[in-house]
Design a protein around this motif. Structure first.
Motif, mmCIF file in Angstrom:
data_model
loop_
_atom_site.group_PDB
_atom_site.id
_atom_site.type_symbol
_atom_site.label_atom_id
_atom_site.label_comp_id
_atom_site.label_asym_id
_atom_site.label_seq_id
_atom_site.Cartn_x
_atom_site.Cartn_y
_atom_site.Cartn_z
ATOM 1 N N HIS A 81 0.838 -1.200 0.000
ATOM 2 C CA HIS A 81 0.000 0.000 0.000
ATOM 3 C C HIS A 81 0.873 1.249 0.000
ATOM 4 C CE1 HIS A 81 -3.840 1.846 0.183
ATOM 5 N NE2 HIS A 81 -3.743 2.312 1.409
ATOM 6 N N LEU A 82 1.953 1.225 0.782
ATOM 7 C CA LEU A 82 2.876 2.358 0.815
ATOM 8 C C LEU A 82 3.523 2.561 -0.552
ATOM 9 C CD1 LEU A 82 4.483 4.569 2.219
ATOM 10 C CD2 LEU A 82 5.989 2.800 3.171
ATOM 11 N N GLY A 83 3.914 1.465 -1.205
ATOM 12 C CA GLY A 83 4.479 1.580 -2.545
ATOM 13 C C GLY A 83 3.516 2.233 -3.507
ATOM 14 N N ALA A 84 2.231 1.850 -3.414
ATOM 15 C CA ALA A 84 1.210 2.445 -4.283
ATOM 16 C C ALA A 84 1.035 3.936 -3.986
ATOM 17 C CB ALA A 84 -0.109 1.709 -4.109
ATOM 18 N N ILE A 134 3.454 6.215 -5.590
ATOM 19 C CA ILE A 134 3.126 6.536 -6.978
ATOM 20 C C ILE A 134 2.104 7.668 -7.018
ATOM 21 C CG2 ILE A 134 2.134 5.645 -9.127
ATOM 22 C CD1 ILE A 134 4.909 4.536 -8.417
ATOM 23 N N ASP A 135 1.107 7.600 -6.130
ATOM 24 C CA ASP A 135 0.070 8.631 -6.093
ATOM 25 C C ASP A 135 0.629 10.001 -5.740
ATOM 26 O OD1 ASP A 135 -1.885 6.805 -6.727
ATOM 27 O OD2 ASP A 135 -2.529 6.487 -4.657
ATOM 28 N N ASN A 136 1.482 10.025 -4.700
ATOM 29 C CA ASN A 136 2.007 11.303 -4.214
ATOM 30 C C ASN A 136 3.399 11.075 -3.624
ATOM 31 O OD1 ASN A 136 2.552 13.769 -2.941
ATOM 32 N ND2 ASN A 136 0.393 14.130 -2.473
ATOM 33 N N PRO A 137 4.428 11.026 -4.456
ATOM 34 C CA PRO A 137 5.777 10.691 -3.975
ATOM 35 C C PRO A 137 6.345 11.694 -2.980
ATOM 36 C CG PRO A 137 5.840 11.486 -6.244
ATOM 37 C CD PRO A 137 4.400 11.280 -5.906
ATOM 38 N N VAL A 138 5.901 12.922 -3.049
ATOM 39 C CA VAL A 138 6.419 13.937 -2.135
ATOM 40 C C VAL A 138 5.837 13.754 -0.735
ATOM 41 C CG1 VAL A 138 6.532 16.403 -1.641
ATOM 42 C CG2 VAL A 138 6.803 15.585 -3.991
#
Length: 374
Positions: free
Chosen positions: A262-265, A268-272
């Motif tokens: 989930h953290l990996g996903a 991708i959604d909001n790397p910052v």
């Protein structure tokens, strides 16, 4: 507008069931260190089921009955059997693969063993992590990297308050201290080379995940409570419980793995926003003593007995350890699915099947993952 944007993000995240993680991982390249280990093998199988193209990098399995062998892990990925301390080989394998995701699980994971090989433990757990991050620096493509440490990275004060991600890092034993060093190292690389404020230039998202006291099928490591219990139950021996009153945040292996995915996903959604550290553990009421764990295991197995020998000299291990998981719940909208008793039952179910019908264990492992995901 910010209120509505946050509300929409939270709604979308809460609707994203873990079975939908395939939207993020299907067809993506995932580099997985430690893929032959206990947690790594479970994560390898889950990534395979999600449709990811996995390249694993690890030492060979230690035991014949390790989960990696039970699931024929070599058929689920491109497997590289090599040492994380081989910096040049690791960099070559990562840069040639150009992964979309990296999950770094390779480690020397045993507290008691760290007293026997302290310098090797520091080298593998801290310097090995630096080797991974050095390779990430060489990647020309965007990459989301999740580096796994442990719940033991905190300066343990033996108090009843759960540790938060902002609490002081430390470690009494070499294992815990080596993982705290890894966390400091991750923070330094993130600030120096992968600063979130400059994401558009480097396009690397770096997060660490802190979880421990993981139980589940396929773990045969020495001096771990579940493998010790199972070996005793299988041979009808007395279970030795060294520290019966020690409290730990026990969790089934799929719980933190779901958090890592989930953290990996989210990277991708909001790397910052999500390039930081997160705790993954059970709810507070599921922190059990070692004695309670042993009693639950015996009850599920249907037989067995334990004893607590008087130990005059043994390595120091923390007596009380709890994690605050509110950050992962509030920011990632992740939460545990199993209580402690369910985690113990699921774990012992795996070992019972392995004992009575070993040819069925790969199918059961798959069904366990799919059932959890749904």
């Amino acid at each position: 507008m910010e209120f509505w944007a946050g509300a929409v993000e939270k709604l979308v995240s809460s609707l994203m069931n873990y079975e939908h993680l395939s939207q993020y991982y299907r067809g993506k390249k995932v580099f997985l260190t430690g893929h032959t280990g206990f947690k790594g093998s479970w994560l390898l199988y889950w990534l395979h089921l999600l449709g990811a193209e996995v390249k694993g990098y690890a030492l060979a399995p230690v035991h014949e009955n390790d989960l990696y062998n039970c699931i024929n892990g070599g058929s689920l990925c491109s497997s590289v059997i090599a040492n994380i301390m081989d910096r040049e080989r690791l960099a070559k394998e990562i840069t040639s693969f150009q992964p979309d995701f990296i999950f770094h699980l390779a480690a020397q994971p045993l507290v008691r063993l760290s007293y026997e090989i302290p310098s090797e433990t520091f080298a593998v757990n801290a310097v090995g992590t630096a080797h991974v991050l050095d390779a990430v620096r060489l990647l020309p493509n965007p990459c989301a990297t999740v580096l796994i440490t442990t719940d033991k990275v905190y300066e343990n004060k033996e108090w009843h308050f759960p540790y938060r991600e902002v609490d002081q890092l430390g470690g009494y034993d070499p294992y815990s201290a080596s993982k705290a060093c890894a966390e400091l190292l991750i923070g330094s690389y993130r600030n120096s080379f992968f600063n979130p404020a400059a994401y558009d230039s480097h396009q690397k998202a770096i997060a660490s995940a802190r979880a421990g006291n993981v139980i589940g099928g396929g773990d045969w490591a020495k001096d771990r409570i579940i493998p010790d219990i199972v070996r005793a139950l299988q041979s009808d021996d007395v279970i030795t419980v060294r520290n019966p009153k020690s409290v730990r945040p026990w969790q089934h292996v799929l719980e933190p793995l779901s958090g890592y995915l989930h953290l990996g996903a989210k990277l991708i959604d909001n790397p910052v926003k999500y390039s930081r550290s997160y705790n993954f553990g059970p709810f507070a009421e599921d922190n059990l003593t070692v004695q309670e764990l042993a009693e639950q295991a015996i009850a599920y197995w249907g037989s067995g007995r334990y004893e607590t020998p008087v130990l005059t000299e043994q390595p120091h291990e923390a007596g009380l350890l709890k994690l605050d998981i509110s950050l992962a719940m509030n920011e990632l909208h992740w939460k545990p699915k199993y209580d402690a008793r369910t985690a113990i039952a699921k774990t012992l179910e795996w070992y019972k099947t392995f004992t009575n019908a070993p040819t069925e264990i790969a199918a059961q492992t798959k069904e366990t993952i799919l059932a959890y995901a749904k």
